[in-house]
Structures are given as C-alpha cells and as structure tokens.
Design a protein around this motif. Structure first.
Motif, mmCIF file in Angstrom:
data_model
loop_
_atom_site.group_PDB
_atom_site.id
_atom_site.type_symbol
_atom_site.label_atom_id
_atom_site.label_comp_id
_atom_site.label_asym_id
_atom_site.label_seq_id
_atom_site.Cartn_x
_atom_site.Cartn_y
_atom_site.Cartn_z
ATOM 1 N N SER A 93 0.834 -1.192 0.000
ATOM 2 C CA SER A 93 0.000 0.000 0.000
ATOM 3 C C SER A 93 0.873 1.247 0.000
ATOM 4 O O SER A 93 2.052 1.203 0.359
ATOM 5 N N VAL A 94 0.262 2.369 -0.403
ATOM 6 C CA VAL A 94 0.945 3.655 -0.353
ATOM 7 C C VAL A 94 -0.064 4.716 0.056
ATOM 8 O O VAL A 94 -1.184 4.752 -0.453
ATOM 9 N N ASP A 95 0.320 5.547 1.000
ATOM 10 C CA ASP A 95 -0.526 6.633 1.492
ATOM 11 C C ASP A 95 -0.070 7.925 0.833
ATOM 12 O O ASP A 95 1.080 8.334 0.987
ATOM 13 N N VAL A 96 -0.973 8.591 0.095
ATOM 14 C CA VAL A 96 -0.611 9.832 -0.593
ATOM 15 C C VAL A 96 -0.842 11.056 0.289
ATOM 16 O O VAL A 96 -0.561 12.182 -0.130
ATOM 17 N N GLY A 97 -1.353 10.867 1.502
ATOM 18 C CA GLY A 97 -1.459 11.968 2.449
ATOM 19 C C GLY A 97 -2.770 12.726 2.436
ATOM 20 O O GLY A 97 -3.062 13.467 3.370
ATOM 21 N N ARG A 98 -3.599 12.547 1.399
ATOM 22 C CA ARG A 98 -4.890 13.229 1.307
ATOM 23 C C ARG A 98 -5.906 12.266 0.709
ATOM 24 O O ARG A 98 -5.549 11.403 -0.081
ATOM 25 N N ARG A 99 -7.178 12.442 1.066
ATOM 26 C CA ARG A 99 -8.213 11.538 0.587
ATOM 27 C C ARG A 99 -8.281 11.542 -0.935
ATOM 28 O O ARG A 99 -8.338 12.598 -1.571
ATOM 29 N N ILE A 100 -8.291 10.365 -1.530
ATOM 30 C CA ILE A 100 -8.290 10.200 -2.982
ATOM 31 C C ILE A 100 -9.726 10.184 -3.493
ATOM 32 O O ILE A 100 -10.583 9.467 -2.961
ATOM 33 N N LEU A 101 -9.994 10.975 -4.531
ATOM 34 C CA LEU A 101 -11.321 11.008 -5.145
ATOM 35 C C LEU A 101 -11.363 10.288 -6.488
ATOM 36 O O LEU A 101 -12.428 9.922 -6.962
ATOM 37 N N ALA A 102 -10.217 10.111 -7.124
ATOM 38 C CA ALA A 102 -10.139 9.373 -8.386
ATOM 39 C C ALA A 102 -8.695 8.964 -8.605
ATOM 40 O O ALA A 102 -7.778 9.659 -8.173
ATOM 41 N N PHE A 103 -8.504 7.821 -9.304
ATOM 42 C CA PHE A 103 -7.137 7.432 -9.624
ATOM 43 C C PHE A 103 -7.124 6.493 -10.815
ATOM 44 O O PHE A 103 -8.139 5.893 -11.180
ATOM 45 N N VAL A 104 -5.939 6.391 -11.436
ATOM 46 C CA VAL A 104 -5.701 5.495 -12.559
ATOM 47 C C VAL A 104 -4.542 4.573 -12.190
ATOM 48 O O VAL A 104 -3.548 5.015 -11.604
ATOM 49 N N HIS A 105 -4.673 3.307 -12.545
ATOM 50 C CA HIS A 105 -3.623 2.318 -12.328
ATOM 51 C C HIS A 105 -2.928 2.094 -13.667
ATOM 52 O O HIS A 105 -3.508 1.533 -14.592
ATOM 53 N N ASP A 114 -6.674 14.065 -5.516
ATOM 54 C CA ASP A 114 -7.126 14.054 -4.133
ATOM 55 C C ASP A 114 -8.253 15.052 -3.919
ATOM 56 O O ASP A 114 -8.752 15.684 -4.845
ATOM 57 N N VAL A 115 -8.664 15.188 -2.670
ATOM 58 C CA VAL A 115 -9.827 16.002 -2.329
ATOM 59 C C VAL A 115 -9.634 17.478 -2.647
ATOM 60 O O VAL A 115 -10.596 18.220 -2.829
ATOM 61 N N THR A 116 -8.391 17.930 -2.768
ATOM 62 C CA THR A 116 -8.121 19.322 -3.128
ATOM 63 C C THR A 116 -8.094 19.540 -4.645
ATOM 64 O O THR A 116 -7.956 20.666 -5.100
ATOM 65 N N GLY A 117 -8.152 18.447 -5.407
ATOM 66 C CA GLY A 117 -8.037 18.528 -6.859
ATOM 67 C C GLY A 117 -6.632 18.316 -7.373
ATOM 68 O O GLY A 117 -6.430 18.223 -8.592
ATOM 69 N N ALA A 118 -5.652 18.227 -6.487
ATOM 70 C CA ALA A 118 -4.264 18.013 -6.908
ATOM 71 C C ALA A 118 -4.121 16.658 -7.587
ATOM 72 O O ALA A 118 -4.630 15.646 -7.095
ATOM 73 N N VAL A 119 -3.413 16.639 -8.721
ATOM 74 C CA VAL A 119 -3.147 15.403 -9.458
ATOM 75 C C VAL A 119 -1.697 15.024 -9.216
ATOM 76 O O VAL A 119 -0.786 15.836 -9.436
ATOM 77 N N ARG A 120 -1.469 13.787 -8.767
ATOM 78 C CA ARG A 120 -0.122 13.362 -8.416
ATOM 79 C C ARG A 120 0.242 12.053 -9.117
ATOM 80 O O ARG A 120 -0.595 11.165 -9.260
ATOM 81 N N SER A 121 1.497 11.968 -9.518
ATOM 82 C CA SER A 121 2.082 10.723 -10.004
ATOM 83 C C SER A 121 2.652 9.966 -8.817
ATOM 84 O O SER A 121 3.354 10.541 -7.989
ATOM 85 N N VAL A 122 2.324 8.670 -8.736
ATOM 86 C CA VAL A 122 2.827 7.825 -7.663
ATOM 87 C C VAL A 122 3.586 6.665 -8.298
ATOM 88 O O VAL A 122 2.991 5.800 -8.952
ATOM 89 N N VAL A 123 4.894 6.657 -8.126
ATOM 90 C CA VAL A 123 5.744 5.585 -8.647
ATOM 91 C C VAL A 123 6.658 5.141 -7.516
ATOM 92 O O VAL A 123 7.567 5.885 -7.121
ATOM 93 N N GLY A 124 6.433 3.955 -6.968
ATOM 94 C CA GLY A 124 7.200 3.502 -5.812
ATOM 95 C C GLY A 124 7.015 4.467 -4.656
ATOM 96 O O GLY A 124 5.905 4.801 -4.272
ATOM 97 N N SER A 125 8.127 4.966 -4.096
ATOM 98 C CA SER A 125 8.064 5.902 -2.983
ATOM 99 C C SER A 125 8.036 7.359 -3.438
ATOM 100 O O SER A 125 7.997 8.266 -2.608
ATOM 101 N N GLU A 126 8.045 7.590 -4.752
ATOM 102 C CA GLU A 126 8.090 8.960 -5.270
ATOM 103 C C GLU A 126 6.683 9.439 -5.612
ATOM 104 O O GLU A 126 5.992 8.844 -6.441
ATOM 105 N N ILE A 127 6.266 10.501 -4.982
ATOM 106 C CA ILE A 127 4.950 11.099 -5.200
ATOM 107 C C ILE A 127 5.161 12.539 -5.640
ATOM 108 O O ILE A 127 5.694 13.356 -4.886
ATOM 109 N N ILE A 128 4.742 12.867 -6.870
ATOM 110 C CA ILE A 128 5.023 14.174 -7.457
ATOM 111 C C ILE A 128 3.733 14.783 -8.002
ATOM 112 O O ILE A 128 2.988 14.133 -8.740
#
Length: 361
Positions: A93-105, A114-128
């Motif tokens: 599992s990975v926690d992105v720090g904010r509630r997720i409203l949509a995601f793509v695998h 997330d709930v603020t509208g921020a779109v983040r790339s999650v690859v391993g431990s790197e969240i950008i």
C-alpha cells in the motif's frame, strides 16, 4: 463501469471513516479460501463522455515532499483500490497523504486526484504533483496503458492535460472550444470531459464535434465526420473502433457511420470485445456481459452464478477484465479477474465496510 455506478460507490466511500487495513492479512484469512470457480454472466449498458484540444503547453512537475517515503511493501499486482488516502494492492500500500477522489492504475504506477483537486504521479516511494483538477467539476481520468488524460481548470478556461507516465512527469496541456450541452446534468454549458485515450490519441468533444488528437507528439486535431447531420455521443474508443450512441442504440465501428449494434460501452484495449453491465434478473444485482465487437455475439463469461452482484469495472488486457463481486448477505467484497471465454478467479477480498474506490478504466 459507468460514471453513475462510480459516483454511487464514491458517495459510499465519502460517508465512511478510515479503517485500519492489513491487506496481506485479508488475503491470508479470507481471499484464497474464496478462490473458487465461478459461472456464466448477463447484463446491459454504460456511458462515458467527451472533451477538448489545441495549444500545447509543457509543464513542470513539483515534488510533494510531505507525501514521500510512505510506501509499505511492493505495489505489484494487476488489481488495486483506494480507501481514503491510501492505495492498496495485494502486495502492499501507499498513502498519498490526502483523501483520494479518483485514480488510474498504469503499468508504471498510479496517477491520483485528491480532495483538493491536486493530481499526483505515484511511482514507488516517489509522489510528485503533476496537475490540478477542479473538484467542483468532478474528478475523472481517461487512460490507455501509461497515457493518462484529465481536464484542468484555468483562469482562461478549461484545458486538457496528458501524461505519458512511462516517460516521466512532464504534462502536455492544450485548450479547446466550449463543449455543448449533451446531457441532462448541464443547465447551460457542459464542463469539458474527455471521452477516451486510444494509444497516444486523445478523443474529445467540443462545439465542432468529436475530435482526435495526439498532443504528446504535437499532431494536429482531426474532426471525425458526423453522418446525416446527427450529433454523435461517443462512449469509448479503443483499437481504432468507436462505441457511440446513435438513435438510442449503441453501435461499434471504425467511424461514426453504421457499425454493429451492441448493448455496451467499454471496449477492450484492442477493440475486440465490448463490456457492459446491468441488472440481469429479479433476484440478482449488476452482472457483467461481454460481446464480440465485430459480430455483436455474446461471449460466455464464468462469473454470474456465484454472486448476487458483480461489477465489471476495468479491462486488464485484451481478454481479461476485473470484477468487484459480493453476495447479498456476505461480509466480503471480492476482487476477481475473468478471462473472456474462460474462467474467473478471486485474487483477494476486503470487508464490505471498507470504503472501496475503484480505478478509472
């Protein structure tokens, strides 16, 4: 899975608190025991949407340092779900720090909003952070493999954003015309909505009609000609085939003229099959159904007999799709993979009170 079904599941997720989850324990204690053979399928229809393109503007991604180093274990495996701020797979599992409203695998990792509208790339431990949606306009992704698209708000108007996840975190953006009123959810002007991504090509709908463009390679937009003066409602595009609504029917073909009449809207990545879902009988909930996109013939699916409800929510490859299944009085929801014309197998399970959010197709 239809947007309506996803919205219903999201509302359920929003209403529940954060559970203390141990995915590996769930797998050991309940999941493999449920790994039984399943039987047949039946069902009915779905709907997607449309959207925009023009000037290309590369962007610079920013690292979300507050969310780094939150990975617990490897995130391998074909199936994933989100619960509150955490993405779970069978392996970790990975926690992105904010509630997720949509995601793509994607094959590379995950792209989340997330709930603020921020779109983040999650690859391993790197969240950008790579983009910003408008939460008031809804959170939706379209994707094909590692190519992911979404709509962003901007002081000068909405624009599309496209990311090749395998290539890194650089996002290509473009602007387009205003999307016309096409459904009952818009009072005057509908927000921009992306229809689909097929390969590296983005399909969207604006005031001119349905357009296709590959912004990643700076190719110009092309208008897909409508036939007979009727404005088409395109549901999905994959493998060069277009699923659309025409005169109240779903048709599948290489363009907006003619095509095979089929009751469904979610094309497999190669365009060979069409997936749909709807209530099948009075004593059963949602069930999946698969059709041959070329002939319209139903293809046997080994799932419906065992569960009261089975949501087919995502193609995993050209002939395998994912299902979330449960019995009416069961305390588990099972993540199932099904081969078209073959068998289905339970991969893992979670308690029904977990606020499951499924990935976009």
């Amino acid at each position: 899975m239809t947007d309506l079904l996803k919205d219903m599941m999201n509302e359920r997720a929003d209403a529940l608190g954060a559970p203390d989850l141990d995915v590996r324990a769930m797998v050991r204690d309940g999941d493999r025991r449920a790994n039984r053979r399943l039987r047949t399928a039946i069902a009915g229809a779905a709907v997607a949407a449309a959207v925009a393109a023009a000037v290309v503007v590369p962007s610079i991604a920013t690292r979300d340092t507050a969310s780094d180093e939150l990975v617990t274990g490897s995130l391998g495996g074909p199936l994933a779900y989100a619960a509150n701020s955490t993405i779970h797979t069978e392996q970790g599992s990975v926690d992105v720090g904010r509630r997720i409203l949509a995601f793509v695998h994607t094959p590379t990792g995950f792209v989340v909003a997330d709930v603020t509208g921020a779109v983040r790339s999650v690859v391993g431990s790197e969240i950008i952070k790579v983009g910003q949606m408008d939460p008031e306009e809804g959170m939706r992704f379209a994707s094909d493999g590692d190519v992911v698209a979404w709509v962003e708000g901007d002081p000068e108007g909405e624009q599309y954003a496209v990311l090749d996840h395998a290539a890194g975190t650089e996002v290509v953006r473009g602007r387009a015309g205003t999307r016309p009123v096409l459904d009952r959810y818009c009072d005057q002007v509908c927000p921009m909505r992306i229809i689909a991504v097929d390969g590296r090509t983005l399909y969207f709908d604006d005031a001119r009609g349905v357009l296709a463009r590959n912004p990643l390679d700076s190719e110009p937009a092309e208008l897909i000609p409508a036939v007979g003066g009727e404005r088409p409602v395109v549901l999905d595009v994959a493998g060069g085939l277009i699923a659309r609504l025409a005169a109240g029917e779903t048709r599948v073909g290489p363009d907006l003229d003619g095509g095979q009449q089929i009751d469904g809207s979610d094309l497999s990545p190669d365009g060979q099959y069409l997936l749909s879902e709807s209530p099948s009988t009075w004593d059963r909930g949602i069930q999946p159904k698969v059709f041959d996109a070329a002939t319209g013939d139903a293809v046997p699916v080994d799932i419906a007999g065992a569960y009261w409800e089975a949501h087919a929510y995502r193609w995993l490859d050209g002939d395998t799709f994912a299902v979330l299944a449960r019995d009416q009085d069961d305390d588990l929801e099972r993540f199932v993979t099904c081969d078209v014309g073959g068998e289905c197998s339970v991969e893992f399970s979670v308690p029904v009170d977990v606020p499951v959010l499924l990935p976009a197709r």
